[in-house]
Design an enzyme around this catalytic site. Structure first.
Site, PDB file in Angstrom:
ATOM      1  N   TRP A  25     -20.698   7.388 -21.951  1.00 36.66           N
ATOM      2  CA  TRP A  25     -19.550   8.063 -22.566  1.00 36.66           C
ATOM      3  C   TRP A  25     -19.045   7.179 -23.701  1.00 36.66           C
ATOM      4  O   TRP A  25     -18.201   6.308 -23.489  1.00 36.66           O
ATOM      5  CB  TRP A  25     -18.483   8.313 -21.503  1.00 36.66           C
ATOM      6  CG  TRP A  25     -18.929   9.374 -20.535  1.00 36.66           C
ATOM      7  CD1 TRP A  25     -18.787  10.707 -20.711  1.00 36.66           C
ATOM      8  CD2 TRP A  25     -19.600   9.203 -19.293  1.00 36.66           C
ATOM      9  NE1 TRP A  25     -19.342  11.379 -19.645  1.00 36.66           N
ATOM     10  CE2 TRP A  25     -19.848  10.493 -18.768  1.00 36.66           C
ATOM     11  CE3 TRP A  25     -20.039   8.095 -18.561  1.00 36.66           C
ATOM     12  CZ2 TRP A  25     -20.493  10.689 -17.539  1.00 36.66           C
ATOM     13  CZ3 TRP A  25     -20.675   8.295 -17.360  1.00 36.66           C
ATOM     14  CH2 TRP A  25     -20.898   9.585 -16.867  1.00 36.66           C
ATOM     15  N   HIS A  27     -14.584  12.960 -21.370  1.00 32.08           N
ATOM     16  CA  HIS A  27     -14.976  14.135 -20.577  1.00 32.08           C
ATOM     17  C   HIS A  27     -13.740  14.628 -19.822  1.00 32.08           C
ATOM     18  O   HIS A  27     -12.699  13.972 -19.839  1.00 32.08           O
ATOM     19  CB  HIS A  27     -16.144  13.825 -19.626  1.00 32.08           C
ATOM     20  CG  HIS A  27     -15.950  12.640 -18.716  1.00 32.08           C
ATOM     21  ND1 HIS A  27     -16.831  12.302 -17.727  1.00 32.08           N
ATOM     22  CD2 HIS A  27     -14.954  11.709 -18.624  1.00 32.08           C
ATOM     23  CE1 HIS A  27     -16.402  11.227 -17.093  1.00 32.08           C
ATOM     24  NE2 HIS A  27     -15.270  10.854 -17.616  1.00 32.08           N
ATOM     25  N   ARG A  79     -15.695  11.696 -28.350  1.00 29.74           N
ATOM     26  CA  ARG A  79     -16.656  10.598 -28.153  1.00 29.74           C
ATOM     27  C   ARG A  79     -16.951   9.911 -29.480  1.00 29.74           C
ATOM     28  O   ARG A  79     -16.979  10.564 -30.524  1.00 29.74           O
ATOM     29  CB  ARG A  79     -17.961  11.115 -27.535  1.00 29.74           C
ATOM     30  CG  ARG A  79     -17.763  11.527 -26.092  1.00 29.74           C
ATOM     31  CD  ARG A  79     -19.054  11.798 -25.368  1.00 29.74           C
ATOM     32  NE  ARG A  79     -18.742  12.478 -24.116  1.00 29.74           N
ATOM     33  CZ  ARG A  79     -19.624  12.877 -23.217  1.00 29.74           C
ATOM     34  NH1 ARG A  79     -20.910  12.636 -23.433  1.00 29.74           N
ATOM     35  NH2 ARG A  79     -19.261  13.478 -22.119  1.00 29.74           N
ATOM     36  N   GLN A 121     -14.956  20.704 -22.979  1.00 38.32           N
ATOM     37  CA  GLN A 121     -15.668  20.847 -21.710  1.00 38.32           C
ATOM     38  C   GLN A 121     -14.836  21.706 -20.758  1.00 38.32           C
ATOM     39  O   GLN A 121     -13.628  21.864 -20.954  1.00 38.32           O
ATOM     40  CB  GLN A 121     -15.877  19.469 -21.048  1.00 38.32           C
ATOM     41  CG  GLN A 121     -16.949  18.618 -21.702  1.00 38.32           C
ATOM     42  CD  GLN A 121     -17.242  17.354 -20.913  1.00 38.32           C
ATOM     43  OE1 GLN A 121     -16.487  16.953 -20.026  1.00 38.32           O
ATOM     44  NE2 GLN A 121     -18.355  16.709 -21.245  1.00 38.32           N
ATOM     45  N   VAL A 171     -20.954  11.575  -8.425  1.00 43.24           N
ATOM     46  CA  VAL A 171     -21.495  12.563  -7.482  1.00 43.24           C
ATOM     47  C   VAL A 171     -22.699  11.985  -6.741  1.00 43.24           C
ATOM     48  O   VAL A 171     -23.388  11.102  -7.234  1.00 43.24           O
ATOM     49  CB  VAL A 171     -21.935  13.874  -8.199  1.00 43.24           C
ATOM     50  CG1 VAL A 171     -20.733  14.698  -8.594  1.00 43.24           C
ATOM     51  CG2 VAL A 171     -22.825  13.581  -9.388  1.00 43.24           C
ATOM     52  N   ALA A 193     -18.393  19.209  -7.782  1.00 40.80           N
ATOM     53  CA  ALA A 193     -17.766  19.281  -9.106  1.00 40.80           C
ATOM     54  C   ALA A 193     -18.840  19.606 -10.124  1.00 40.80           C
ATOM     55  O   ALA A 193     -20.033  19.431  -9.863  1.00 40.80           O
ATOM     56  CB  ALA A 193     -17.091  17.954  -9.451  1.00 40.80           C
TER      57      ALA A 193
END
Ligand code: YSA
Length: 348
Positions: free
Chosen positions: A157, A174, A200, A214, A257, A311
């Site tokens: 990122w 994000h 970004r 997003q 995740v 998610a």
């Protein structure tokens, strides 16, 4: 002699009056003949200097003329006023049966339209729409999402920093920080989608902007499984891109995740055959997703033995590019009406 003069004066006055066709000309005429220094007034004033035997006859003739001219003036003035009024009414007539001019109204930006389409789909699946800050603490953007300082994944990122000396403050790269903010404030069950702008430190090209949008999704509850994630995303993709869409989940890595997946649909342009849009693969990746990492649940004070969740995060510009075949992401933010007017669907 005097009578002749009066007769000539009468003729001249009546002729000029007949020729006066505007209020302005009438006023000039009135001043010349009937005004305080007008010819008739002067005539009447001069009666005193006449011989006494002439006075009654000339006096009556002068008074009669004054009376006649006054009446003629009133008639002419009325006629001129009515003519002028009629001309004005004719000129200002409005045809109320003509169709009105349609005011030009703008349309919603294609990115806004897509955000509405996507959030509507999720709203009907039981998700709440929430929004959060674009200027974010490093803690929410990274640490709480299981991306500690010095972790190599932090480089993915490419972040724009607002402040880094005392406290890390960034423009969010994000929408995932909102996962933490929502979970910190609420207890499960949670079902939210979060649209928003991201930034970004990125070299701009046909598929990358330094700011873009997003939409994040988060579901947390007891007994939430990967099967719920697959079912929800498949239903979402079919509502947005057509019921005939096939979907694909493949392993991917995101620190927040476990397991992580990337989610793709079969290319709607070539129906999976392979074309320029899907890079000959037949598949188009539309988002990253996964089961919320137990450490992330612990970071917000949830018990990962009791609660599980999933998610996802998708790029909105890229969805619009896919849907409409937009070849270059830079078109979105140049404000060129020729581009924007093509998305003229009016969304209430
Ligand atoms: C993954 C798993 C989750 O459980 C939740 C969210 C995510 C997504 C993760 N937060 C993320 O940002 N992944 S990403 O870096 O791959 O970006 C996701 C999407 O944002 C990309 O697929 C792309 O569509 C869009 N995107 C990223 N950088 C962009 C961009 N769009 C335009 N310009 C850029 N520079």
């Amino acid at each position: 002699m005097e009578i002749e003069r009066i007769r000539a004066l009468r003729e001249r006055a009546l002729r000029e009056l007949a020729e006066a066709s505007t209020q302005e000309q009438l006023a000039t005429w009135h001043a010349r003949y009937l005004g305080r220094r007008g010819e008739i007034t002067l005539l009447l004033r001069g009666l005193g200097s006449l011989a006494p035997e002439e006075r009654p006859m000339i006096g009556r003739a002068a008074n009669d003329l004054k009376e006649e001219l006054q009446q003629a003036y009133v008639r002419q003035e009325t006629a001129v006023r009515e003519r002028e009024l009629a001309a004005r009414i004719a000129a200002e007539t409005i045809d109320v049966t003509l169709p009105g001019r349609t005011p030009r109204i703008g349309t919603l930006h294609p990115v806004t339209q897509m955000i509405r389409d996507v959030t509507n789909i999720f709203a009907h699946l039981g998700f709440q729409v929430v929004e959060g800050p674009e200027v974010e603490y490093g803690y929410y953007a990274f640490d709480a999402l299981n991306i500690p300082p010095e972790h190599p994944a932090r480089d993915v990122w490419d972040t724009i920093f607002i402040e880094s000396e005392h406290e890390e403050i960034v423009l969010r790269p994000h929408t995932s920080p909102m996962q933490i903010r929502v979970m910190e404030r609420r207890q499960p069950p949670i079902r939210v989608v979060v649209p928003g702008r991201c930034y970004r430190y990125e070299a701009v090209d046909a598929t990358h902007e330094w700011h873009f949008h997003q939409i994040e999704g988060l579901a947390v509850d007891e007994r939430i499984t990967m099967a719920d994630l697959k079912g929800t995303l498949a239903e979402f993709a079919r509502q947005l891109f057509g019921r005939e869409r096939r979907v694909r989940f493949r392993c991917d890595f995101f620190p927040f995740v476990e397991p992580g997946v990337d989610f793709a649909i079969d290319c709607m342009f070539c129906r999976g055959e392979g074309c320029r849009v899907c890079g000959d693969s037949g598949w188009i990746e539309i988002l990253g997703a996964g089961m919320v990492h137990p450490q992330v649940l612990r970071n917000v004070g949830y018990d990962p033995e009791r609660y599980t969740g999933w998610a996802f995060g998708m790029g909105v510009e890229r969805l619009v590019m896919l849907t409409y075949g937009v070849p270059d992401i830079r078109y979105f933010y140049q404000g060129d009406l020729r581009f924007l007017q093509q998305f003229d669907r009016i969304v209430p």
